[in-house]
Design a protein around this motif. Structure first.
Motif, PDB file in Angstrom:
ATOM      1  N   PRO A   1      20.421  14.365   5.623  1.00  0.00           N
ATOM      2  CA  PRO A   1      19.334  14.574   4.652  1.00  0.00           C
ATOM      3  C   PRO A   1      18.804  13.243   4.133  1.00  0.00           C
ATOM      4  O   PRO A   1      19.557  12.323   3.840  1.00  0.00           O
ATOM      5  N   LEU A   2      17.483  13.153   4.032  1.00  0.00           N
ATOM      6  CA  LEU A   2      16.820  11.962   3.520  1.00  0.00           C
ATOM      7  C   LEU A   2      15.853  12.398   2.438  1.00  0.00           C
ATOM      8  O   LEU A   2      14.978  13.232   2.671  1.00  0.00           O
ATOM      9  N   SER A   3      16.000  11.837   1.243  1.00  0.00           N
ATOM     10  CA  SER A   3      15.161  12.227   0.111  1.00  0.00           C
ATOM     11  C   SER A   3      14.243  11.072  -0.271  1.00  0.00           C
ATOM     12  O   SER A   3      14.711   9.983  -0.596  1.00  0.00           O
ATOM     13  N   VAL A   4      12.922  11.315  -0.210  1.00  0.00           N
ATOM     14  CA  VAL A   4      11.923  10.341  -0.626  1.00  0.00           C
ATOM     15  C   VAL A   4      10.967  11.057  -1.562  1.00  0.00           C
ATOM     16  O   VAL A   4      10.384  12.084  -1.200  1.00  0.00           O
ATOM     17  N   THR A   5      10.801  10.533  -2.765  1.00  0.00           N
ATOM     18  CA  THR A   5       9.994  11.245  -3.755  1.00  0.00           C
ATOM     19  C   THR A   5       8.509  11.167  -3.457  1.00  0.00           C
ATOM     20  O   THR A   5       7.781  12.136  -3.631  1.00  0.00           O
TER      21      THR A   5
ATOM     22  N   VAL B   1       0.835  -1.202   0.000  1.00  0.00           N
ATOM     23  CA  VAL B   1       0.000   0.000   0.000  1.00  0.00           C
ATOM     24  C   VAL B   1       0.869   1.252   0.000  1.00  0.00           C
ATOM     25  O   VAL B   1       0.638   2.189  -0.752  1.00  0.00           O
ATOM     26  N   LYS B   2       1.902   1.268   0.846  1.00  0.00           N
ATOM     27  CA  LYS B   2       2.797   2.428   0.879  1.00  0.00           C
ATOM     28  C   LYS B   2       4.119   2.071   1.548  1.00  0.00           C
ATOM     29  O   LYS B   2       4.227   1.089   2.301  1.00  0.00           O
ATOM     30  N   TYR B   3       5.127   2.891   1.234  1.00  0.00           N
ATOM     31  CA  TYR B   3       6.450   2.806   1.843  1.00  0.00           C
ATOM     32  C   TYR B   3       6.689   4.090   2.628  1.00  0.00           C
ATOM     33  O   TYR B   3       6.280   5.174   2.206  1.00  0.00           O
ATOM     34  N   GLU B   4       7.392   3.970   3.744  1.00  0.00           N
ATOM     35  CA  GLU B   4       7.767   5.146   4.522  1.00  0.00           C
ATOM     36  C   GLU B   4       9.226   5.004   4.962  1.00  0.00           C
ATOM     37  O   GLU B   4       9.692   3.896   5.250  1.00  0.00           O
ATOM     38  N   TRP B   5       9.917   6.140   5.018  1.00  0.00           N
ATOM     39  CA  TRP B   5      11.331   6.155   5.402  1.00  0.00           C
ATOM     40  C   TRP B   5      11.552   7.226   6.453  1.00  0.00           C
ATOM     41  O   TRP B   5      10.916   8.271   6.426  1.00  0.00           O
ATOM     42  N   ALA B   6      12.495   6.975   7.369  1.00  0.00           N
ATOM     43  CA  ALA B   6      12.843   7.979   8.373  1.00  0.00           C
ATOM     44  C   ALA B   6      14.250   7.716   8.893  1.00  0.00           C
ATOM     45  O   ALA B   6      14.660   6.555   9.035  1.00  0.00           O
ATOM     46  N   VAL B   7      14.996   8.798   9.135  1.00  0.00           N
ATOM     47  CA  VAL B   7      16.298   8.672   9.795  1.00  0.00           C
ATOM     48  C   VAL B   7      16.030   8.588  11.294  1.00  0.00           C
ATOM     49  O   VAL B   7      15.469   9.507  11.890  1.00  0.00           O
ATOM     50  N   GLU B   8      16.438   7.483  11.903  1.00  0.00           N
ATOM     51  CA  GLU B   8      16.105   7.230  13.299  1.00  0.00           C
ATOM     52  C   GLU B   8      17.216   7.621  14.251  1.00  0.00           C
ATOM     53  O   GLU B   8      16.964   8.032  15.383  1.00  0.00           O
ATOM     54  N   ASP B   9      18.460   7.486  13.827  1.00  0.00           N
ATOM     55  CA  ASP B   9      19.574   7.794  14.728  1.00  0.00           C
ATOM     56  C   ASP B   9      20.775   8.261  13.915  1.00  0.00           C
ATOM     57  O   ASP B   9      21.047   7.724  12.830  1.00  0.00           O
ATOM     58  N   VAL B  10      21.475   9.258  14.428  1.00  0.00           N
ATOM     59  CA  VAL B  10      22.670   9.797  13.774  1.00  0.00           C
ATOM     60  C   VAL B  10      23.825   9.719  14.753  1.00  0.00           C
ATOM     61  O   VAL B  10      23.751  10.253  15.856  1.00  0.00           O
ATOM     62  N   ALA B  11      24.895   9.032  14.368  1.00  0.00           N
ATOM     63  CA  ALA B  11      26.096   8.945  15.198  1.00  0.00           C
ATOM     64  C   ALA B  11      27.286   9.363  14.344  1.00  0.00           C
ATOM     65  O   ALA B  11      28.088   8.540  13.901  1.00  0.00           O
ATOM     66  N   ALA B  12      27.369  10.677  14.067  1.00  0.00           N
ATOM     67  CA  ALA B  12      28.469  11.221  13.273  1.00  0.00           C
ATOM     68  C   ALA B  12      29.699  11.334  14.162  1.00  0.00           C
ATOM     69  O   ALA B  12      29.650  11.956  15.226  1.00  0.00           O
ATOM     70  N   LEU B  13      30.803  10.741  13.734  1.00  0.00           N
ATOM     71  CA  LEU B  13      31.994  10.677  14.581  1.00  0.00           C
ATOM     72  C   LEU B  13      32.576  12.046  14.884  1.00  0.00           C
ATOM     73  O   LEU B  13      32.998  12.321  16.003  1.00  0.00           O
TER      74      LEU B  13
END
Length: 276
Positions: free
Chosen positions: A130-134, A110-122
């Motif tokens: 940035p997250l791009s979903v059309t 039916v649908k797809y969903e995306w999300a950035v859940e955690d960021v561990a930049a050193l």
């Protein structure tokens, strides 16, 4: 008599991709199989499974019964490794993630969903990936690695409809970790503690006193998969410090006078290339 034991097993399996699978292989995906409640865990895919429950009793009688289980969807990301990771090596700037759920013949997306859940930049705490979903009907997302080396957890959520159950909708999600690694090259590790900051002192600077030994190491350095490190060279500018061994992979450096200086590590690889 009283029940003394429970034993679960998958005795038949029919999956959409690849046809029937052996009961022994599917059985490996059962957890707590000798308990009153068992669980399907790893090692299975979407399809139909026949489960058998055998019950032992004190009167030496064993009774068994079977039941059918439909697995409508198993979440997945096409680019992910078995460890659930997608690896980028700088200067690569982005990763494309494609939702690839295993679906039962009765299921449709039916649908797809995306999300950035955690960021561990050193080296860039607080950075936003940035997250791009059309659109919600697109199975792909693009994650940009503008935060530099680190680990970025992205959640993929898929909603499906079950045609055998009046179009009832179900949602499942899973995560993939985008690992961004620094390019091959020198990496300096110091035993000293970073300076606390203050007037004219950057937070990333290191402070010491005259005569104190600071351990420096190049053991985290890499030069790629096709060559090896054949030589190390430590230098300091201006010459306010001295090295115990300026050509060792690990050595000590000591301040001889006050001031601010920069330590440089140069590596020479088996192809004769030098990087600093």
């Amino acid at each position: 008599g009283a029940i003394t034991g429970w034993h679960w097993a998958i005795v038949a399996a029919n999956v959409r991709a690849g046809g029937p699978v052996g009961a022994a292989a599917a059985d490996a995906g059962i957890e707590d199989r000798d308990s009153v409640t068992a669980y399907l865990v790893g090692g299975y895919t979407a399809g139909e499974y026949t489960l058998r429950l055998a019950v032992d009793a004190t009167n030496a009688v064993t009774l068994s019964s079977t039941t059918q289980v439909r697995v409508l969807m198993v979440i997945g990301v096409a680019e992910a490794s078995a460890a659930g990771e997608v690896v980028l090596v700088s200067p690569a700037t982005e990763a494309t993630l494609t939702a690839a759920p295993a679906l039962h013949a009765d299921a449709s997306v039916v649908k797809y969903e995306w999300a950035v859940e955690d960021v561990a930049a050193l080296n860039n705490p607080g950075c936003t990936v940035p997250l791009s979903v059309t659109s919600s009907t697109t199975d792909a997302a693009t994650v940009a690695s503008t935060c530099g080396p680190g680990r970025y957890t992205v959640r993929s959520t898929v909603t499906i409809a079950d045609s055998a159950n009046g179009g009832a909708e179900y949602t499942e999600s899973g995560t993939v970790v985008v690992v961004v690694r620094a390019p091959p090259g020198p990496v300096i590790t110091l035993s000293a503690t970073p300076a606390a900051g203050g007037s004219g002192v950057a937070v990333a600077d290191y402070a010491t006193v005259k005569g104190r030994a600071i351990a420096v190491s190049a053991l985290d350095s890499t030069v790629g998969s096709t060559s090896t490190i054949v030589a190390y060279q430590w230098t300091v500018s201006p010459a306010l410090m001295t090295f115990d061994d300026a050509t060792a992979a690990e050595t000590y450096v000591r301040a001889v006078t006050g001031g601010v200086c920069t330590i440089t590590l140069a590596l020479t690889d088996s192809h004769g290339e030098t990087r600093a």
